[in-house]
Design a protein around this motif. Structure first.
Motif, PDB file in Angstrom:
ATOM      1  N   PHE B  92      35.172  35.422  41.878  1.00  0.00           N
ATOM      2  CA  PHE B  92      34.926  34.232  40.894  1.00  0.00           C
ATOM      3  C   PHE B  92      36.226  33.486  40.889  1.00  0.00           C
ATOM      4  O   PHE B  92      37.131  33.262  41.566  1.00  0.00           O
ATOM      5  N   PRO B  95      38.422  33.797  37.474  1.00  0.00           N
ATOM      6  CA  PRO B  95      38.949  35.644  37.021  1.00  0.00           C
ATOM      7  C   PRO B  95      39.280  35.344  35.450  1.00  0.00           C
ATOM      8  O   PRO B  95      40.197  34.314  34.973  1.00  0.00           O
ATOM      9  N   ILE B  96      38.642  36.225  35.266  1.00  0.00           N
ATOM     10  CA  ILE B  96      38.557  35.718  33.509  1.00  0.00           C
ATOM     11  C   ILE B  96      40.442  37.153  33.196  1.00  0.00           C
ATOM     12  O   ILE B  96      40.315  38.353  33.764  1.00  0.00           O
ATOM     13  N   GLU B  97      40.990  36.531  32.477  1.00  0.00           N
ATOM     14  CA  GLU B  97      42.084  36.747  31.519  1.00  0.00           C
ATOM     15  C   GLU B  97      41.668  37.866  30.353  1.00  0.00           C
ATOM     16  O   GLU B  97      41.173  37.579  29.628  1.00  0.00           O
ATOM     17  N   ASN B 151      45.403  39.400  35.110  1.00  0.00           N
ATOM     18  CA  ASN B 151      44.734  38.164  35.638  1.00  0.00           C
ATOM     19  C   ASN B 151      45.781  37.162  34.500  1.00  0.00           C
ATOM     20  O   ASN B 151      45.761  35.984  34.373  1.00  0.00           O
ATOM     21  N   GLU B 163      41.087  39.177  42.923  1.00  0.00           N
ATOM     22  CA  GLU B 163      39.945  39.171  42.934  1.00  0.00           C
ATOM     23  C   GLU B 163      40.206  39.893  44.682  1.00  0.00           C
ATOM     24  O   GLU B 163      39.056  40.967  44.778  1.00  0.00           O
TER      25      GLU B 163
END
Lengths: 443, 261
Positions: B92, B95-97, B151, B163
């Motif tokens: 990503f 990137p999602i936390e 993250n 990632e």
């Protein structure tokens, strides 16, 4: 006219509930009488009362409750509720009465008393008047009803300078028959100066193995817990409420903290038909620390209400509150939190946050975080959030190979984990985190 | 690494897609074979990030025409997680936390979902920890990252390394790196690029989506494509990237428009 009639009905309903109390015991006759007099001036609240605006008790009035039956329950029935950490430090009350055969206190160290009122030493009994039914806010209607009906009390009393490492579990079990039953548990916790203890106060029922299974038994638990944290003492308090599906639960936690004391509450509510937790903390000395963590998990048609008040009355106090709600189905959550910082409470550091996760379009929440600040040299923050699962978060997890349900479970678990990970008794966090995803996907 | 008889990993033909009824992709064609490294470059808004999300199955985009065949399967028929399990990996851009979930648990759940899909036994915590510690070296990550929430509080570089760590564990057939280089300092870029190079094998393929040529100094592409207005305007070798760096995207766009007249 109709309002007056409704009020009359709510007054007499309260009297009916009072009439279910067991005969007076000489220990309490004075306290009970005083409360019974107050009760004459009170009524079951309506939604016109600000404190009950979103929580409608009308459905309670339709039910004719009875005094709890005498029941013998087997140790096997309660075994699942006893934690590994408290296998030899748990006190069991069934329908508000001490159950000696179900309790096990073998691992209790010296310096702490755990038992019911009848077992209390004469010396401590003499001091009972300083503590029992002495918390501010006693005149609240359901607390008054409990006090006026006092018959047995679970007591935890840590002596001065004693650090009690073994967690102590107070297990209040509702074991009811076919008829609707009123159960009024009571507990009193005293941590004398410089002592420390970890307490698990747990409300549940024998209706089903997993209390989440649909229970058809109707009962009403009206509990009161009073905690006194003396100078420089510390209490870690876990309050777990898991009632059967058709139960009503109204519970009071009243805490008074003296100078330099530390109090942390982890209040976990799995709801019932209607549940309400009134949590009042009074900082009565300088340099007092209060931490309130809460997690409410509801689904179906459940209504769960948390009303908290932290009254900071002295300088240099701190108060941190984080209350989270996970709401599924058509359930309704309510959070109303007051933090009062009067003139005397200079140099206060207070924060309050209520975060809500709605898992279905019909789930709803009313939230009202409130700061009432008069002092001018303080640091205070408060807020509330309402959110749903983020589609981008779900996508991220799915793009790593998790299916949609597993992704949602993980995110719901993560939302609850912030509260559960702070519980000082590790087995509770584990048990409850399994319940978080299980629970929210039942409906 | 170009080899004529390699298997085709991804074949995109005349792909069109919209987001909220606005056309974003307008007839995109691309073929990627095993062993190849491709780079799609283009100005902001050209649709290159959208393309990467469509390949991974993001629900916000609607494919309105064309086809995407991934290793013989119609990719567009698969759910997001089915694409992941089939061997697509999207690194990503952001990137999602996930506060509350430890990185180790997250990696294990993701890894085991692939094991399960392949009919293999899931790894328990201990075996998985051994495996992941060995892979940490690919991106020079410290084991302490594993105990932090996914993250959460990671720097930009740490997120991108995380990632690539996931990629190292999941061993995809097609790795899509969406703007993996943006926001990285040169040291972090080298680590990330080094990780990507280690993971590029004759049997898999890599697709880099990037705005800048800088990344391509460290991960050298076999093919460079210029994307603009939802289409690929021009394709070439790695020298095309240098030309773009030198002359800007306007040149490619003008050339394309001139050809249309």
């Amino acid at each position: 006219m109709s309002t007056q009639f409704a009020t009359q009905e709510r007054v007499s309903y309260l009297t009916q509930l009072l009439n279910l109390r067991s005969p007076a015991n000489s220990d309490f006759s004075e306290i009970r009488d005083r409360a019974a007099v107050w009760l004459q001036e009170l009524a079951i609240p309506t939604t016109r009362d600000e404190d009950w605006r979103f929580t409608d008790l009308s459905s309670l009035l339709d039910i004719q409750f009875q005094a709890p039956p005498k029941v013998e329950i087997s140790p096997e029935t309660i075994a699942e509720f006893v934690l590994p950490e408290t296998a030899q430090s748990h006190l069991v009350f069934v329908n508000g009465k001490y159950a000696s055969t179900l309790s096990n206190l073998e691992a209790l160290p010296e310096g702490v008393f755990v038992g019911n009122i009848a077992q209390l030493s004469a010396q401590k009994r003499d001091r009972l008047g300083e503590y029992l039914a002495q918390q501010p806010g006693n005149e609240e209607v359901f607390t008054t009803l409990n006090t006026a009906s006092l018959s047995d009390v679970a007591i935890v009393w840590a002596a001065k300078n004693k650090a009690i490492e073994t967690p102590i579990q107070l297990l209040f079990v509702a074991a009811t028959g076919d008829a609707p039953t009123l159960v009024q548990p009571r507990c009193l916790v005293v941590a004398e100066a410089h002592s420390s203890l970890t307490l698990i106060e747990q409300y549940t029922s024998t209706t089903a193995g997993c209390p989440d299974a649909k229970g058809d038994r109707v009962y009403f638990t009206n509990s009161v817990a009073e905690l006194w944290v003396a100078d420089n003492a510390q209490i870690e308090h876990v309050r777990m409420q898991r009632d059967a599906g058709n139960a009503f639960h109204i519970g009071k936690t009243a805490v008074t903290q003296s100078r330099d004391s530390r109090y942390t509450c982890h209040a976990i509510g799995f709801g019932s038909k209607l549940s309400r937790h009134n949590l009042d903390v009074f900082q009565a000395g300088e340099g007092t620390q209060t931490t309130l963590n809460g997690l409410t998990l509801i689904s179906g048609q459940q209504v769960a209400d948390t009303h908290s008040t932290i009254a900071l009355n002295c300088p240099n106090g701190t108060a941190n509150q984080l209350h989270k709600c996970i709401i599924d189905g058509s359930a309704h959550g309510i959070f109303d939190g007051r933090v009062c910082v009067p003139k005397a409470a200079q140099l206060t550091n207070a924060s309050q946050l209520n975060r809500n996760l709605l898992l279905s379009p019909k789930a709803r929440v009313n939230t009202k975080p409130q700061l009432e600040i008069v002092a001018d040299n303080v640091k205070c923050a408060h807020g509330a959030t309402v959110s749903q699962l983020e589609e981008d978060e779900v996508f991220y997890l799915q793009s790593r190979g998790l299916d949609r349900q597993a992704s949602e479970h993980l995110l719901v678990d993560a939302f609850g984990a912030e509260i559960l990970q702070q519980i000082p008794v590790s087995s509770i966090g584990k048990i409850l985190s399994q319940c978080v995803s299980c629970r929210t996907y039942l409906t | 690494m170009i080899s004529k008889d390699s298997d085709i990993i991804l074949s995109v033909k005349n792909l069109t897609a919209t987001v909220e009824e606005t056309p974003i992709l307008k007839g995109l064609n691309l073929e990627i074979k095993a062993g190849e490294i491709h780079a799609i470059m283009g100005p902001n808004g050209s649709g290159k990030s959208t393309f990467s999300k469509i390949l991974a199955g993001h629900p916000d985009y609607e494919v309105t025409g064309g086809e995407v065949i991934f290793q013989g399967q119609n990719l567009l028929e698969l759910e997001t997680q089915e694409r992941a399990l089939a061997g697509i990996f999207l690194a990503f851009q952001y990137p999602i936390e996930i506060p509350g979930v430890s990185n180790l648990d997250f990696l294990r759940v993701a890894y085991n979902s692939h094991r399960k899909h392949k009919g293999l036994e899931e790894l328990d915590t201990f075996d998985f920890e051994d495996l992941v510690e060995e892979r940490l070296d690919v991106v020079k990550m410290d084991a302490s990252f594993l105990n932090r929430s996914v993250n959460e509080g990671f720097s930009g570089g740490e997120k991108k390394r995380n990632e690539i760590l996931q990629m190292a564990l999941l061993e995809p057939s097609l790795a899509i790196l969406d703007e993996t280089d943006s926001g990285l300092d040169i040291d972090a870029l080298k680590i990330v690029a080094n990780g990507v190079n280690q993971l590029a094998k004759p049997e898999n393929a890599t697709l880099m989506i990037t705005h800048y040529q800088r990344l391509l100094n460290y991960v050298v592409p076999d093919f460079v494509h210029v994307m603009y207005d939802g289409k690929i305007l021009q394709s070439g070798g790695k020298e095309l990237a240098l030309k773009l760096e030198d002359r800007g995207y306007d040149w490619a766009i003008e050339e394309h428009e001139a050809a249309l007249v």
